[in-house]
Scaffold this active site. Sequence first.
Site, PDB file in Angstrom:
ATOM      1  N   CYS A  74       0.869  -1.179   0.000  1.00  0.00           N
ATOM      2  CA  CYS A  74       0.000   0.000   0.000  1.00  0.00           C
ATOM      3  C   CYS A  74       0.901   1.222   0.000  1.00  0.00           C
ATOM      4  CB  CYS A  74      -0.895  -0.022   1.241  1.00  0.00           C
ATOM      5  SG  CYS A  74      -1.899   1.453   1.513  1.00  0.00           S
ATOM      6  N   CYS A 185      -0.924   3.860  -6.573  1.00  0.00           N
ATOM      7  CA  CYS A 185      -1.720   3.193  -5.551  1.00  0.00           C
ATOM      8  C   CYS A 185      -1.903   1.763  -6.036  1.00  0.00           C
ATOM      9  CB  CYS A 185      -3.075   3.882  -5.385  1.00  0.00           C
ATOM     10  SG  CYS A 185      -4.260   2.985  -4.339  1.00  0.00           S
TER      11      CYS A 185
END
Length: 280
Positions: A74, A185
Site C-alpha cells: 500500500c 496506488c
Amino acid sequence: MPSNAPIGVFDSGLGGLSVLQAVRARLPHESLLYVADSRYAPYGERPDAFIEQRSLAIGRWVRARGAKAFVVACNTATAHGVAALRADDSWPVVGVEPGIKPAAAASRSGVIGVLATAATLRSARFSDLLARHTAQGQRFLCQPGHGLVERIEAGDVDSPEVMALLDKYIAPMLAQGADTLVLGCTHYPFLIPVIERHFGTALTLVDTGAAIARQLQRRLEADDLALPANTGVVGNVELFTTANTHALQTMADRLLVDAPQVQPIEIALAAPHVAMPVAP
C-alpha cells in the site's frame, strides 16, 4: 524464524492483491498471508497518525501468526507507516512507492502524470522521491485519485462513474503533454484495462508490482529466509479482511487460481512505537 514461515502482505483493502499476484508469480513456492484492512479503506483520506497506528497493528498481528517478512502493499501505508514498522521489530519489511524512477526513464516528453492518494502525495517520503527526479528536468503532474479506491473496493473497475473520474484526472495530464502515467496506488492496476481501452497508446503505464516482488526476493535471500525454489511445492495462501468478506472474496476469485476462503478478523489500533532511551 524458519524459512518455511509465511510472508505477510498488507493493504488498506483489495489493492494489494495486485502485489500478491506479482509475488505469487515470482515466488510460487512461498506461503502468503494477506490482510485487507477494508474496514478503514481508503487510507488516502485518513490522518497520518491513524495510518501509522493501523500499519503497526496489522504488522504485529501478522508477526504474531509467525510471518517471516512483511510486504506493505500500500503506497499510503508505506508513506506513513513503514518507518514505524521497521523500528518496531527486526524482520524484513518491504514497502512500495510510486514508480517515479522507471517513469522518468520511460518518458520521452519529460512530462509524467502521477495518480495516487492524497495521503501519499502529501507525504515527506513522496516529496523526497519526487525532488530527486524533478532536479533532472522532468515535470510531474500529481493528481489525487479521489473516489477511485472506493469504487474498486466496491468491485467496480469499469463503470461510467469510474470512467468519468479517470477522464477528470487523466485528460488534463494528456493536454499538458504527459506520455507516462504512474499508478501510485496498488488499487489502480485493476484499472489498467479501462485506461488502455479509453486512452489507447497515448500513455505508458507504470506499475511497480513486479519490482516489489524482486525486492522481496532479494531481502529473503539476504536474510537466509528464502525457501528453495526447486522443490516443486506450491505455497499456501491465506486471506483475511477486517470488513465484510464478500468484496475481497469476489476479487480474489477473479485473480487467483483456487482462491481460499476469506476469513474475517478484528485488529485493534496499536499504540505508537516508542524508542527506548539508550543507557549512558
